[in-house]
Design a protein around this motif. Structure first.
Motif, short mmCIF file in Angstrom:
data_model
loop_
_atom_site.label_atom_id
_atom_site.label_comp_id
_atom_site.label_asym_id
_atom_site.label_seq_id
_atom_site.Cartn_x
_atom_site.Cartn_y
_atom_site.Cartn_z
N PRO A 25 28.08 -12.04 44.45
CA PRO A 25 27.28 -11.01 45.15
C PRO A 25 26.31 -10.29 44.21
O PRO A 25 25.19 -9.95 44.61
CB PRO A 25 28.35 -10.05 45.69
N ILE A 26 26.74 -10.06 42.98
CA ILE A 26 25.90 -9.37 42.01
C ILE A 26 24.77 -10.28 41.54
O ILE A 26 23.60 -9.88 41.47
CB ILE A 26 26.75 -8.87 40.82
N VAL A 27 25.10 -11.54 41.25
CA VAL A 27 24.09 -12.50 40.80
C VAL A 27 23.07 -12.74 41.91
O VAL A 27 21.86 -12.85 41.65
CB VAL A 27 24.75 -13.81 40.36
N ASP A 28 23.53 -12.79 43.16
CA ASP A 28 22.59 -12.96 44.28
C ASP A 28 21.61 -11.79 44.35
O ASP A 28 20.42 -11.98 44.63
CB ASP A 28 23.36 -13.08 45.59
N GLY A 29 22.11 -10.57 44.09
CA GLY A 29 21.23 -9.41 44.07
C GLY A 29 20.21 -9.48 42.96
O GLY A 29 19.03 -9.13 43.15
N ILE A 30 20.63 -9.95 41.78
CA ILE A 30 19.71 -10.11 40.66
C ILE A 30 18.64 -11.15 40.98
O ILE A 30 17.44 -10.93 40.76
CB ILE A 30 20.49 -10.51 39.38
N ILE A 31 19.07 -12.29 41.55
CA ILE A 31 18.11 -13.36 41.89
C ILE A 31 17.10 -12.87 42.91
O ILE A 31 15.90 -13.19 42.82
CB ILE A 31 18.88 -14.59 42.40
N GLU A 32 17.53 -12.08 43.87
CA GLU A 32 16.60 -11.55 44.87
C GLU A 32 15.55 -10.66 44.23
O GLU A 32 14.35 -10.74 44.56
CB GLU A 32 17.38 -10.78 45.94
N CYS A 33 15.97 -9.81 43.30
CA CYS A 33 15.01 -8.94 42.60
C CYS A 33 14.04 -9.75 41.76
O CYS A 33 12.83 -9.47 41.74
CB CYS A 33 15.76 -7.95 41.69
N VAL A 34 14.54 -10.77 41.07
CA VAL A 34 13.70 -11.60 40.22
C VAL A 34 12.70 -12.39 41.06
O VAL A 34 11.52 -12.50 40.70
CB VAL A 34 14.58 -12.55 39.37
N ALA A 35 13.15 -12.92 42.19
CA ALA A 35 12.26 -13.71 43.06
C ALA A 35 11.09 -12.87 43.55
O ALA A 35 9.97 -13.36 43.66
CB ALA A 35 13.05 -14.28 44.23
N LYS A 36 11.35 -11.59 43.84
CA LYS A 36 10.28 -10.70 44.30
C LYS A 36 9.21 -10.53 43.23
O LYS A 36 8.00 -10.57 43.50
CB LYS A 36 10.87 -9.34 44.67
N VAL A 37 9.64 -10.36 41.97
CA VAL A 37 8.68 -10.20 40.88
C VAL A 37 7.90 -11.48 40.67
O VAL A 37 6.68 -11.47 40.49
CB VAL A 37 9.40 -9.77 39.58
N PHE A 38 8.58 -12.63 40.70
CA PHE A 38 7.90 -13.91 40.51
C PHE A 38 6.87 -14.16 41.61
O PHE A 38 5.82 -14.76 41.35
CB PHE A 38 8.92 -15.06 40.49
N SER A 39 7.15 -13.71 42.81
CA SER A 39 6.18 -13.91 43.90
C SER A 39 4.94 -13.04 43.69
O SER A 39 3.83 -13.43 44.09
CB SER A 39 6.82 -13.58 45.25
N ASP A 40 5.11 -11.88 43.08
CA ASP A 40 3.98 -10.99 42.81
C ASP A 40 3.23 -11.36 41.54
O ASP A 40 2.03 -11.10 41.41
CB ASP A 40 4.47 -9.54 42.70
N VAL A 41 3.96 -11.91 40.56
CA VAL A 41 3.36 -12.27 39.26
C VAL A 41 3.72 -13.73 38.98
O VAL A 41 4.62 -14.03 38.19
CB VAL A 41 3.88 -11.36 38.12
N PRO A 42 3.04 -14.67 39.62
CA PRO A 42 3.45 -16.08 39.53
C PRO A 42 3.16 -16.76 38.20
O PRO A 42 3.70 -17.83 37.92
CB PRO A 42 2.65 -16.75 40.66
N ASP A 43 2.29 -16.16 37.36
CA ASP A 43 1.85 -16.87 36.16
C ASP A 43 2.53 -16.38 34.88
O ASP A 43 2.12 -16.78 33.79
CB ASP A 43 0.33 -16.72 36.00
N ALA A 44 3.54 -15.55 34.98
CA ALA A 44 4.29 -15.12 33.79
C ALA A 44 5.47 -16.06 33.63
O ALA A 44 6.55 -15.85 34.18
CB ALA A 44 4.75 -13.67 33.95
N TYR A 45 5.27 -17.12 32.85
CA TYR A 45 6.25 -18.21 32.81
C TYR A 45 7.40 -17.97 31.83
O TYR A 45 8.42 -18.63 31.91
CB TYR A 45 5.55 -19.52 32.44
N THR A 46 7.22 -17.04 30.91
CA THR A 46 8.25 -16.76 29.92
C THR A 46 9.08 -15.57 30.38
O THR A 46 8.53 -14.53 30.75
CB THR A 46 7.62 -16.45 28.55
N VAL A 47 10.39 -15.70 30.35
CA VAL A 47 11.29 -14.66 30.85
C VAL A 47 12.34 -14.36 29.80
O VAL A 47 13.07 -15.25 29.36
CB VAL A 47 11.98 -15.09 32.17
N TYR A 48 12.41 -13.10 29.39
CA TYR A 48 13.42 -12.66 28.43
C TYR A 48 14.59 -12.02 29.18
O TYR A 48 14.40 -11.14 30.02
CB TYR A 48 12.84 -11.63 27.46
#
Length: 530
Positions: free
Chosen positions: A297-320
């Protein structure tokens, strides 16, 4: 949910209540005092005021939480050599007042993912190659930082620019949610409570004398926050071995208290062929599949937040990936499985300290991050002349003087909108004039919304001049106090005008006031905690 203010209380494990701001202040005071002691032992006789202090806060925190941390810092004596006394239980008719500011510039607040981004950006190319668990080159001029701590996940995206001077520009306002590692700990704790058949472990705590009660509470913390925590961080290292189990050591006194109930529950699971857990001597062994249920449940919440950022900023390919929970192999595996074809995930060496190291770097070179995206829409309530067909009849205020226009009340006058890019040079100015010559101060309500294009402080949207517009989320979050100086008999209210500058470019909202006629600074105060 309890509103954050100066009167907010927390209950200790001794059952007594304390003001939250004072608890935080005593934690900060302890850390400060320990630092001063160590410096003195090294023959460095320094006081608190000899340091610049930085407190890091989650990016999703709003103005109330940030102001509480700042006031706790004042109470702890970070900006002076006087600090709070002994922590006292809350008593009746006891109130907490706003502390006086002393050397406020000695204390800075920094958003945790921004600090982590600063740290990651300042890792040299050689260090990146040796510290990251990826091979090959990667694009680093645009990148995302995911800071997964104990309480929250915070995400930001930046672009590194070289002109006119090297600096970072924000690509996405800080976002995230309450998906930190302690949520996994809570899932484990609930599982352990069900095994013991005792919600809240009341039998274990209450059976002890008052003297041993604290010891039993500490033992419970040791099981969850140390023994399970150590296993949680490395969970996923043996991702291909689904037969692997994690081992959590249980204290002797805990086992003695719940021995029969634990044996019964595990035997029942065995009969039902649900092999979630076994006990071997003093070790609780939990299956991989069951631990996954703590995480997912926690990882799913993290993935949902990350997916939202990737949809708004599609060209930032490096993730720390940074933070205490960001180093968990299971999270890394899940993110790579979901996004790995397009994005390269990097867990740099020193990720656990990326925030604190980056915060210190930012304090030394704050100009490197010269602009931010605003996390919400901010404004105040005003009244303006009513326009037929545009304004809602619900807010029409008829004129009281012949020839004067009707007014529209509850207007949300916007300073900045969510997502706006603001720098220290982008200051919003508003002038305040007293209604009477003898008026000594004005109190102005500050409103916020997570929406753009807000019309009314009630949250109502326009609907072709009718009164059936939809409502959006608008909240009054604080007050601005504007002082007015006394005037001579031959002066008018216009001679008392105060111009207030609002700065939304930092981690905190800052205001500065000037008396227009004399061009002297006056102390205006933003208060989010009453």
């Amino acid at each position: 949910m309890q509103t954050i203010n100066r009167e907010m209380k927390v209950k200790g494990k001794n059952g007594k209540e304390y003001f939250l701001v004072e608890v935080i202040a005593h934690i900060l005071k302890y850390l400060k005092d320990e630092l001063i002691k160590k410096m003195k032992r090294a023959d460095w006789a320094l006081n608190a005021t000899d340091f610049d202090w930085v407190i890091t806060v989650p990016a999703i925190w709003r103005a109330r939480g940030k102001q509480m941390m700042r006031e706790a810092g004042y109470k702890a004596g970070l900006c002076s050599n006087v600090s709070c006394g002994k922590l006292k239980e809350v008593s009746e008719r006891q109130f907490i007042h706003m502390p006086e500011e002393e050397n406020p510039d000695k204390l800075s607040l920094v958003l945790e993912p921004e600090a982590a981004a600063f740290y990651c950006q300042n890792i040299s190319a050689i260090q990146r190659a040796s510290h990251c668990n990826v091979k090959g080159s990667f694009k680093s001029d645009s990148y995302v930082v995911i800071d997964v701590g104990g309480g929250t996940v915070d995400i930001v995206a930046y672009q590194v620019c070289k002109f006119p001077e090297p600096h970072m520009e924000v690509l996405h306002e800080p976002t995230g949610g309450a998906w930190g590692g302690r949520r996994v700990n809570l899932e484990f704790k609930n599982f352990l409570q069900n095994l013991a058949g005792d919600i809240g472990f009341t039998q274990y705590i209450n059976m002890a004398s008052e003297k041993r009660c604290a010891k039993h509470c500490a033992e419970l913390d040791e099981i969850v926050e140390e023994n399970f925590e150590a296993q949680k961080t490395i969970f996923g290292d043996n991702d291909l071995n689904r037969d692997a189990k994690i081992t959590v050591h249980l204290n002797f006194s805990f086992l003695k208290t719940y021995e029969s109930e634990l044996e019964k529950k595990i035997q029942d699971m065995h009969i039902q062929k649900i092999e979630h857990a076994t006990i071997d001597d003093s070790d609780l062994r939990i299956t991989y599949e069951k631990v996954q249920l703590f995480f997912d449940p926690i990882v799913d919440g993290i993935i949902e937040c990350v997916a939202k950022v990737f949809s708004d900023v599609p060209d930032a390919y490096t993730v720390y990936l940074v933070g205490g929970f960001g180093g968990c192999q299971y999270i890394y595996n899940k993110l790579c499985a979901r996004f790995g074809e397009k994005y390269k995930f990097i867990t740099p060496e020193g990720r656990n300290h990326a925030v604190v190291k980056g915060a210190a770097m930012m304090k030394k070179t704050p100009q490197f991050l010269n602009a931010r995206r605003v996390d919400a829409t901010y404004g105040i309530e005003t009244s303006i002349p009513f326009e037929n067909g545009k304004h809602d009849e619900l807010y029409r205020v008829p004129a009281t003087v012949e020839g004067e226009p009707d007014m529209c009340s509850n207007i949300f006058t916007t300073f900045v909108e969510k997502g706006d890019v603001v720098s220290a040079q982008d200051v919003y100015m508003m002038s305040f004039t007293p209604e009477r010559k003898d008026q000594r101060y004005m109190k102005v309500m500050i409103y916020t919304s997570l929406e753009k294009d807000v019309w009314y402080t009630t949250g109502k949207r326009p609907s072709s001049g009718e009164s059936n517009g939809t409502y959006e989320d608008v909240n009054m979050i604080g007050e601005l106090f504007v002082p007015f100086r006394a005037v001579e008999s031959d002066e008018s209210a216009e001679d008392q005008i105060v111009d207030v500058m609002f700065d939304f470019s930092g981690a905190e909202i800052k205001v500065t006031g000037f008396h227009r006629k004399s061009a002297t600074e006056v102390r205006v105060v933003l208060n989010f905690l009453d």
